[in-house]
Design a protein around this motif. Structure first.
Motif, short mmCIF file in Angstrom:
data_model
loop_
_atom_site.label_atom_id
_atom_site.label_comp_id
_atom_site.label_asym_id
_atom_site.label_seq_id
_atom_site.Cartn_x
_atom_site.Cartn_y
_atom_site.Cartn_z
N LEU A 178 0.83 -1.20 0.00
CA LEU A 178 0.00 0.00 0.00
C LEU A 178 0.87 1.25 0.00
N SER A 179 0.25 2.39 -0.34
CA SER A 179 1.00 3.64 -0.43
C SER A 179 1.58 4.07 0.91
N ASN A 180 0.98 3.60 2.01
CA ASN A 180 1.49 3.96 3.34
C ASN A 180 2.65 3.06 3.78
N GLY A 181 3.10 2.18 2.91
CA GLY A 181 4.23 1.31 3.23
C GLY A 181 3.85 -0.05 3.78
N TYR A 182 2.56 -0.25 4.04
CA TYR A 182 2.13 -1.53 4.60
C TYR A 182 2.18 -2.61 3.53
N LYS A 183 2.65 -3.79 3.89
CA LYS A 183 2.70 -4.93 2.99
C LYS A 183 2.17 -6.16 3.71
N ALA A 184 1.51 -7.03 2.96
CA ALA A 184 0.99 -8.26 3.55
C ALA A 184 0.70 -9.25 2.44
#
Length: 299
Positions: free
Chosen positions: A213-219
Motif C-alpha cells: 500500500l501507499s502507506n508502506g504496509y505490505k501483507a
C-alpha cells in the motif's frame, strides 16, 4: 365604497405614463434565443454528469484522487473491496512455545524488520484441486492445515474443490471465479509438465503473493501450494506414507505463511528430505512470529 373594497381616494402620486410599446420580437430572434438556451442546457447536463457541476455546488473544485477499490463498480476493479472479513483483533493466537529457537528464516522482511505475513485478523480461505490427488488426500490436508494453524494462530477456511491449476503468474484477484475478494489459497496436485519447477526431486512448492500500500504496509493476500502428483503417490505407497505426506504439506504451508528453508536438519523447514515429521522449535518460533503481525482494513 366599492363592493368588498376600500374607498377610491385620489392618488397623490399618480404613476408615470406607460412607455411606448416595444416592437414585436421577430421570429428569427426567438429561434436564436431558444437555440442559445438549448446549448446552455447541454453544457450544464454534461458538467453535472461529469461531476464538475456537483463539485461547484459543493464548494468549488477538489483535488482529484485515485479511486479506491470500493468506489469503482464491481467488474472494473483490479482489487477487491478492502477490509473484507477483517476483524479488529487477531482471530487466534499461536500455541505457547515449549522452547524457542533461532533456527528459522523468513522469505521476506519489511523495512521495519518484521516479516512479511498474512493479516491475523481475517481468515485464510483455501480451495483444493484434487484431480490428481490420492484418494486419501482430504485427511492429509486437514491435518497439515490444523498443525499450521495451531503453530501460527492463523485461521483457515476450506471453500471446497476447484478446477484451477497452478500457474507461474496466478492472479490474486479473480472475481469471475471466486467473487469480489482476494482469490483463496490454491492447494493442487499437479505435474512437472504443468509446473516445471517440480522437475527432479522437488515434491512440492509453496509461496504467497503480497500487496503493498501507499502507506508502506505490505501483507500476503493469497498463495499456492503445488504438489507433484506422481512423486506424492510414491510417498503414499511407502511405509509411514501418511505421516510423510502430511509432513510434505506442512513444509509447503510453512513456505506459504512466510518461512524459508534453513540449514538445520532438526527442523521441518530443512531444505532436504529428513526424518522430521512435525514442526520443531525453530519452525514454531518462526510461525508464531508470522501469526502475530498487524491487522489491516486497507487491503
Amino acid at each position: 365604497m366599492e363592493p368588498y373594497g376600500s374607498p377610491q381616494w385620489p392618488d397623490p402620486h399618480p404613476p408615470p405614463p406607460s412607455p411606448p410599446p416595444r416592437p414585436p420580437i421577430k421570429h428569427s430572434s426567438i429561434a436564436a434565443i431558444l437555440f442559445l438556451f438549448g446549448v446552455l442546457g447541454l453544457v450544464c447536463a454534461g458538467a453535472y454528469f461529469s461531476g464538475e457541476l456537483q463539485q461547484f455546488w459543493a464548494g468549488g473544485a477538489t483535488q482529484s484522487q485515485g479511486p479506491r477499490p470500493g468506489l469503482v463498480p464491481f467488474g472494473q476493479r483490479q482489487d477487491p473491496v478492502p477490509g473484507l472479513e477483517e476483524a479488529d483483533a487477531p482471530l487466534g493466537t499461536p500455541a505457547p512455545l515449549q522452547r524457542t529457537s533461532t533456527s528459522y528464516k523468513f522469505l521476506a522482511v519489511k523495512e521495519d524488520g518484521t516479516p512479511l505475513a498474512y493479516s491475523p485478523c481475517r481468515p485464510i480461505h483455501y480451495v483444493v484441486n484434487s484431480d490428481l490427488a490420492p484418494a486419501s488426500w482430504q485427511p492429509l490436508v486437514e491435518e497439515a492445515i490444523r498443525q499450521a494453524s495451531l503453530a501460527s494462530g492463523l485461521q483457515f477456511i476450506y471453500d471446497g474443490p476447484t478446477s484451477e491449476v497452478p500457474t507461474n503468474n496466478r492472479d490474486g484477484y479473480q472475481p469471475e471465479v471466486y467473487g469480489d475478494r482476494w482469490a483463496p489459497v490454491l492447494i493442487a496436485w499437479t505435474t512437472p509438465e504443468q509446473v516445471p519447477r517440480l522437475t527432479g526431486q522437488t515434491v512440492g512448492l509453496g509461496g504467497s503473493s503480497s500487496i503493498g500500500l501507499s502507506n508502506g504496509y505490505k501483507a500476503y493476500v493469497t498463495g499456492t501450494v503445488s504438489l507433484d502428483a506422481p512423486q506424492f503417490a510414491g510417498i503414499m505407497d511407502s511405509p509411514q506414507g501418511k505421516d510423510v505426506g502430511v509432513a510434505v504439506i506442512m513444509h509447503e504451508l510453512g513456505h506459504l505463511l512466510g518461512l524459508d528453508h534453513v540449514n538445520d536438519p532438526r527442523q521441518l523447514m530443512f531444505d532436504e528430505a529428513s526424518w522430521v515429521r512435525q514442526y520443531a522449535a525453530g519452525d514454531r518460533t518462526g510461525l508464531a512470529k508470522l501469526g502475530t503481525g498487524p491487522c489491516s482494513k486497507d487491503f
